[in-house]
Design a protein around this motif. Structure first.
Motif, PDB file in Angstrom:
ATOM      1  N   TRP A  27       0.841  -1.206   0.000  1.00 26.61           N
ATOM      2  CA  TRP A  27       0.000   0.000   0.000  1.00 26.61           C
ATOM      3  C   TRP A  27       0.874   1.253   0.000  1.00 26.61           C
ATOM      4  CZ3 TRP A  27      -0.820   2.600   5.041  1.00 26.61           C
ATOM      5  CH2 TRP A  27      -1.465   3.830   4.892  1.00 26.61           C
ATOM      6  N   ARG A  28       1.856   1.288   0.892  1.00 28.77           N
ATOM      7  CA  ARG A  28       2.707   2.481   0.984  1.00 28.77           C
ATOM      8  C   ARG A  28       3.503   2.724  -0.298  1.00 28.77           C
ATOM      9  NH1 ARG A  28       2.895   0.509   6.163  1.00 28.77           N
ATOM     10  NH2 ARG A  28       4.830  -0.633   5.848  1.00 28.77           N
ATOM     11  N   SER A  29       3.968   1.656  -0.940  1.00 25.24           N
ATOM     12  CA  SER A  29       4.783   1.848  -2.144  1.00 25.24           C
ATOM     13  C   SER A  29       3.951   2.052  -3.409  1.00 25.24           C
ATOM     14  CB  SER A  29       5.732   0.659  -2.334  1.00 25.24           C
ATOM     15  OG  SER A  29       5.012  -0.514  -2.629  1.00 25.24           O
ATOM     16  N   SER A  30       2.743   1.506  -3.448  1.00 27.10           N
ATOM     17  CA  SER A  30       1.937   1.573  -4.664  1.00 27.10           C
ATOM     18  C   SER A  30       0.833   2.621  -4.617  1.00 27.10           C
ATOM     19  CB  SER A  30       1.284   0.213  -4.928  1.00 27.10           C
ATOM     20  OG  SER A  30       0.300  -0.052  -3.929  1.00 27.10           O
ATOM     21  N   GLY A  31       0.395   2.974  -3.388  1.00 29.78           N
ATOM     22  CA  GLY A  31      -0.749   3.864  -3.258  1.00 29.78           C
ATOM     23  C   GLY A  31      -2.081   3.153  -3.399  1.00 29.78           C
ATOM     24  N   HIS A  32      -2.088   1.827  -3.409  1.00 29.73           N
ATOM     25  CA  HIS A  32      -3.319   1.039  -3.497  1.00 29.73           C
ATOM     26  C   HIS A  32      -3.813   0.748  -2.075  1.00 29.73           C
ATOM     27  CE1 HIS A  32      -1.552  -0.796  -7.459  1.00 29.73           C
ATOM     28  NE2 HIS A  32      -1.933   0.468  -7.619  1.00 29.73           N
ATOM     29  N   PRO A  33      -4.825   1.469  -1.577  1.00 30.45           N
ATOM     30  CA  PRO A  33      -5.195   1.366  -0.173  1.00 30.45           C
ATOM     31  C   PRO A  33      -6.152   0.231   0.203  1.00 30.45           C
ATOM     32  CG  PRO A  33      -6.515   3.041  -1.209  1.00 30.45           C
ATOM     33  CD  PRO A  33      -5.531   2.552  -2.250  1.00 30.45           C
ATOM     34  N   ILE A  34      -6.843  -0.375  -0.758  1.00 32.46           N
ATOM     35  CA  ILE A  34      -7.881  -1.350  -0.419  1.00 32.46           C
ATOM     36  C   ILE A  34      -7.363  -2.772  -0.593  1.00 32.46           C
ATOM     37  CG2 ILE A  34     -10.252  -2.112  -0.838  1.00 32.46           C
ATOM     38  CD1 ILE A  34     -10.068   0.827  -0.030  1.00 32.46           C
ATOM     39  N   ILE A  35      -7.520  -3.568   0.466  1.00 35.17           N
ATOM     40  CA  ILE A  35      -7.150  -4.980   0.408  1.00 35.17           C
ATOM     41  C   ILE A  35      -8.365  -5.821   0.753  1.00 35.17           C
ATOM     42  CG2 ILE A  35      -4.709  -4.655   0.967  1.00 35.17           C
ATOM     43  CD1 ILE A  35      -5.498  -5.642   3.862  1.00 35.17           C
ATOM     44  N   ARG A  36      -8.289  -7.086   0.379  1.00 37.83           N
ATOM     45  CA  ARG A  36      -9.312  -8.064   0.749  1.00 37.83           C
ATOM     46  C   ARG A  36      -8.589  -9.242   1.365  1.00 37.83           C
ATOM     47  NH1 ARG A  36     -11.820 -12.789  -1.016  1.00 37.83           N
ATOM     48  NH2 ARG A  36     -14.087 -12.831  -0.845  1.00 37.83           N
ATOM     49  N   SER A  37      -9.195  -9.838   2.366  1.00 38.88           N
ATOM     50  CA  SER A  37      -8.617 -11.049   2.917  1.00 38.88           C
ATOM     51  C   SER A  37      -8.487 -12.088   1.808  1.00 38.88           C
ATOM     52  CB  SER A  37      -9.493 -11.603   4.035  1.00 38.88           C
ATOM     53  OG  SER A  37      -8.971 -12.844   4.475  1.00 38.88           O
ATOM     54  N   PHE A  38      -7.390 -12.823   1.812  1.00 40.06           N
ATOM     55  CA  PHE A  38      -7.176 -13.888   0.837  1.00 40.06           C
ATOM     56  C   PHE A  38      -7.208 -15.239   1.539  1.00 40.06           C
ATOM     57  CE2 PHE A  38      -4.659 -15.984  -2.658  1.00 40.06           C
ATOM     58  CZ  PHE A  38      -5.564 -15.717  -3.661  1.00 40.06           C
ATOM     59  N   GLU A  39      -7.915 -15.258   2.677  1.00 37.41           N
ATOM     60  CA  GLU A  39      -8.053 -16.476   3.460  1.00 37.41           C
ATOM     61  C   GLU A  39      -9.376 -17.165   3.140  1.00 37.41           C
ATOM     62  OE1 GLU A  39      -5.732 -17.895   5.540  1.00 37.41           O
ATOM     63  OE2 GLU A  39      -4.504 -16.356   4.580  1.00 37.41           O
ATOM     64  N   PRO A  40      -9.384 -18.501   3.094  1.00 39.92           N
ATOM     65  CA  PRO A  40     -10.626 -19.231   2.821  1.00 39.92           C
ATOM     66  C   PRO A  40     -11.717 -18.856   3.819  1.00 39.92           C
ATOM     67  CG  PRO A  40      -8.744 -20.729   2.794  1.00 39.92           C
ATOM     68  CD  PRO A  40      -8.252 -19.401   3.301  1.00 39.92           C
ATOM     69  N   GLY A  41     -12.920 -18.606   3.314  1.00 43.64           N
ATOM     70  CA  GLY A  41     -14.062 -18.299   4.166  1.00 43.64           C
ATOM     71  C   GLY A  41     -14.152 -16.856   4.632  1.00 43.64           C
ATOM     72  N   GLU A  42     -13.189 -16.013   4.267  1.00 42.67           N
ATOM     73  CA  GLU A  42     -13.216 -14.600   4.656  1.00 42.67           C
ATOM     74  C   GLU A  42     -13.453 -13.743   3.421  1.00 42.67           C
ATOM     75  OE1 GLU A  42     -10.076 -15.032   8.371  1.00 42.67           O
ATOM     76  OE2 GLU A  42      -9.668 -13.564   6.814  1.00 42.67           O
ATOM     77  N   ASP A  43     -14.327 -12.750   3.567  1.00 43.89           N
ATOM     78  CA  ASP A  43     -14.632 -11.901   2.406  1.00 43.89           C
ATOM     79  C   ASP A  43     -14.638 -10.413   2.742  1.00 43.89           C
ATOM     80  OD1 ASP A  43     -16.918 -11.761   3.899  1.00 43.89           O
ATOM     81  OD2 ASP A  43     -18.263 -12.445   2.318  1.00 43.89           O
TER      82      ASP A  43
END
Length: 91
Positions: A27-43
């Protein structure tokens, strides 16, 4: 360790509980602030800029790492002393 996926470019990084905090570093290096969990069963989504959960977009598959895969992974390809290696790099 848990994995997080950048919603802008798909970069996969470790969560903020990991030693290297790759998702936040991305995020700090790219400026892309939104993430999503990449864990099974999490959204859930997280916005680093607002420090809050976020109602995110539908993303292209895959939605998570395979549920039978270890983290860190892939199984059998991570040194048994991986945590010590990361600690040494963080110092």
């Amino acid at each position: 360790m848990h994995l997080r996926r950048c919603t802008a470019c798909g970069h996969i990084g470790c969560c903020d509980d990991s030693l290297m905090r790759h998702a936040a570093a991305h995020w700090r290096s790219s400026g892309h602030p939104i993430i999503r969990s990449f864990e099974p069963g999490e959204d859930w989504f997280w916005n680093y800029e607002t420090d809050r959960y976020y109602d995110g977009p539908d993303l292209a598959p895959p939605e998570s790492r395979p549920s039978d895969e270890t983290v860190p992974g892939p199984r059998g390809r991570v040194p048994t002393d991986w945590a010590e290696i990361l600690r040494n790099r963080a110092d």
